[in-house]
Scaffold this motif. Structure first.
Motif, PDB file in Angstrom:
ATOM      1  N   ILE A  10       0.834  -1.206   0.000  1.00  0.00           N
ATOM      2  CA  ILE A  10       0.000   0.000   0.000  1.00  0.00           C
ATOM      3  C   ILE A  10       0.865   1.251   0.000  1.00  0.00           C
ATOM      4  CG2 ILE A  10      -1.671   1.352   1.335  1.00  0.00           C
ATOM      5  CD1 ILE A  10      -2.873  -1.335   2.262  1.00  0.00           C
ATOM      6  N   CYS A  13       2.137   1.723  -3.378  1.00  0.00           N
ATOM      7  CA  CYS A  13       1.116   2.233  -4.281  1.00  0.00           C
ATOM      8  C   CYS A  13       0.884   3.726  -4.064  1.00  0.00           C
ATOM      9  CB  CYS A  13      -0.191   1.466  -4.091  1.00  0.00           C
ATOM     10  SG  CYS A  13      -0.148  -0.254  -4.674  1.00  0.00           S
ATOM     11  N   GLN A  21       1.796  -1.786  -7.433  1.00  0.00           N
ATOM     12  CA  GLN A  21       0.445  -1.774  -7.982  1.00  0.00           C
ATOM     13  C   GLN A  21       0.108  -3.116  -8.626  1.00  0.00           C
ATOM     14  OE1 GLN A  21       0.572   1.611 -10.611  1.00  0.00           O
ATOM     15  NE2 GLN A  21      -0.085   3.044  -9.028  1.00  0.00           N
ATOM     16  N   VAL A  57      -8.743   2.697  -6.858  1.00  0.00           N
ATOM     17  CA  VAL A  57      -7.920   2.289  -5.715  1.00  0.00           C
ATOM     18  C   VAL A  57      -6.567   2.986  -5.777  1.00  0.00           C
ATOM     19  CG1 VAL A  57      -6.655   0.362  -4.690  1.00  0.00           C
ATOM     20  CG2 VAL A  57      -9.047   0.062  -5.353  1.00  0.00           C
ATOM     21  N   TYR A  58      -5.919   2.922  -6.922  1.00  0.00           N
ATOM     22  CA  TYR A  58      -4.587   3.509  -7.062  1.00  0.00           C
ATOM     23  C   TYR A  58      -4.606   5.027  -6.895  1.00  0.00           C
ATOM     24  CZ  TYR A  58      -3.418  -1.049  -9.105  1.00  0.00           C
ATOM     25  OH  TYR A  58      -3.238  -2.394  -9.318  1.00  0.00           O
ATOM     26  N   ILE A  61      -5.662   5.690  -2.908  1.00  0.00           N
ATOM     27  CA  ILE A  61      -5.161   4.799  -1.871  1.00  0.00           C
ATOM     28  C   ILE A  61      -4.513   5.537  -0.707  1.00  0.00           C
ATOM     29  CG2 ILE A  61      -2.830   4.420  -2.817  1.00  0.00           C
ATOM     30  CD1 ILE A  61      -3.385   1.360  -2.156  1.00  0.00           C
ATOM     31  N   GLU A  62      -4.112   6.790  -0.937  1.00  0.00           N
ATOM     32  CA  GLU A  62      -3.529   7.553   0.164  1.00  0.00           C
ATOM     33  C   GLU A  62      -4.574   7.862   1.245  1.00  0.00           C
ATOM     34  OE1 GLU A  62      -5.311  10.482  -2.603  1.00  0.00           O
ATOM     35  OE2 GLU A  62      -4.017   8.712  -2.819  1.00  0.00           O
ATOM     36  N   PHE A  64      -6.647   5.583   2.363  1.00  0.00           N
ATOM     37  CA  PHE A  64      -6.924   4.361   3.125  1.00  0.00           C
ATOM     38  C   PHE A  64      -6.316   4.436   4.516  1.00  0.00           C
ATOM     39  CE2 PHE A  64      -5.419   0.074   4.390  1.00  0.00           C
ATOM     40  CZ  PHE A  64      -6.665  -0.460   4.713  1.00  0.00           C
ATOM     41  N   PHE A  70      -8.356  -3.792   4.809  1.00  0.00           N
ATOM     42  CA  PHE A  70      -8.208  -3.353   3.425  1.00  0.00           C
ATOM     43  C   PHE A  70      -9.282  -3.956   2.527  1.00  0.00           C
ATOM     44  CE2 PHE A  70      -6.389  -3.895  -0.879  1.00  0.00           C
ATOM     45  CZ  PHE A  70      -6.189  -2.554  -1.189  1.00  0.00           C
ATOM     46  N   TRP A  73     -12.494  -1.994   2.492  1.00  0.00           N
ATOM     47  CA  TRP A  73     -12.342  -0.746   1.734  1.00  0.00           C
ATOM     48  C   TRP A  73     -12.346  -1.031   0.237  1.00  0.00           C
ATOM     49  CZ3 TRP A  73      -8.222   1.387  -1.274  1.00  0.00           C
ATOM     50  CH2 TRP A  73      -8.301   2.773  -1.502  1.00  0.00           C
ATOM     51  N   LEU A  74     -11.594  -2.048  -0.175  1.00  0.00           N
ATOM     52  CA  LEU A  74     -11.519  -2.430  -1.581  1.00  0.00           C
ATOM     53  C   LEU A  74     -12.874  -2.907  -2.086  1.00  0.00           C
ATOM     54  CD1 LEU A  74      -9.895  -3.117  -4.169  1.00  0.00           C
ATOM     55  CD2 LEU A  74      -9.358  -5.330  -3.111  1.00  0.00           C
TER      56      LEU A  74
END
Length: 213
Positions: A10, A13, A21, A57-58, A61-62, A64, A70, A73-74
């Motif tokens: 993470i 990413c 990633q 997501v990418y 992702i900051e 999260f 996880f 969230w995903l």
């Protein structure tokens, strides 16, 4: 994958490290595809939606929180992207809001211990509006009020669509059951009759087959 390894991916990413990633994508491909398949018409469409989900997501992702799970969230991102896809690309012809839908119960659904692939294929055959409400209510656990807010429909319409989704699934399952019964009779095999299965049991069947943990 352990928490520390996941957190390292993470953090990578967050820095837009392509290797991290790619590793995150591979690690959660099956989990994400399982969610998207429930809302999609087919695997190709699910893959398109899933890739849109990973892009989100990418790019977010900051945000999260490392102290939270996880997967949850995903999973929420994949579900939201699936719903957004239908809003943007498909005409979801919801049924009219019926007052009588307010007294509809979840009802019973018959099942013959179908495996995950069989049940998923039947859910994918539902009309888009019915499939979406069924997934949100029976699998993801949202209330009709919450579904109404998410899809811009009334709770009564959500209940009506859920009821009709269950009826269509019941018809498909009974048809599959009759076909199996006929095959087993022709082969001279013993046959076990169908059993009644309520909505909560259908939900557990999906969970136990790895759609969401």
């Amino acid at each position: 994958m352990g928490d520390e390894e996941l957190h390292q991916l993470i953090r990578g990413c967050v820095k837009q490290d392509r290797k991290c990633q790619k590793m995150l994508y591979k690690a959660f491909y099956g989990f994400s595809m399982g969610i998207c398949l429930r809302y999609a018409n087919n695997r190709d469409e699910a893959a398109e939606v899933m890739n849109q989900g990973f892009y989100k997501v990418y790019t977010h992702i900051e945000r999260f929180d490392m102290t939270r799970p996880f997967k949850a969230w995903l999973g929420r991102i994949m579900m939201n992207v699936s719903i957004d896809y239908y809003r943007a690309n498909l005409k979801m012809a919801y049924t009219d809001d019926l007052d009588k839908a307010e007294h509809l119960t979840d009802g019973e659904l018959v099942d013959r211990n179908l495996n995950y692939e069989d049940l998923l294929r039947m859910v994918q055959q539902l009309p888009q509006a019915y499939r979406t409400v069924f997934n949100l209510f029976a699998i993801d656990g949202y209330s009709h009020e919450e579904i109404g807010d998410m899809l811009n429909i009334s709770p009564g319409t959500s209940k009506s669509n859920l009821h009709k989704a269950r009826q269509k699934l019941k018809t498909m399952i009974l048809k599959a059951d009759d076909a199996a019964n006929s095959q087993n009779y022709n082969r001279g095999m013993d046959y076990n009759p169908i059993v009644a299965m309520c909505g909560s049991d259908i939900k557990n069947a999906f969970f136990n087959n790895g759609i969401r943990k």
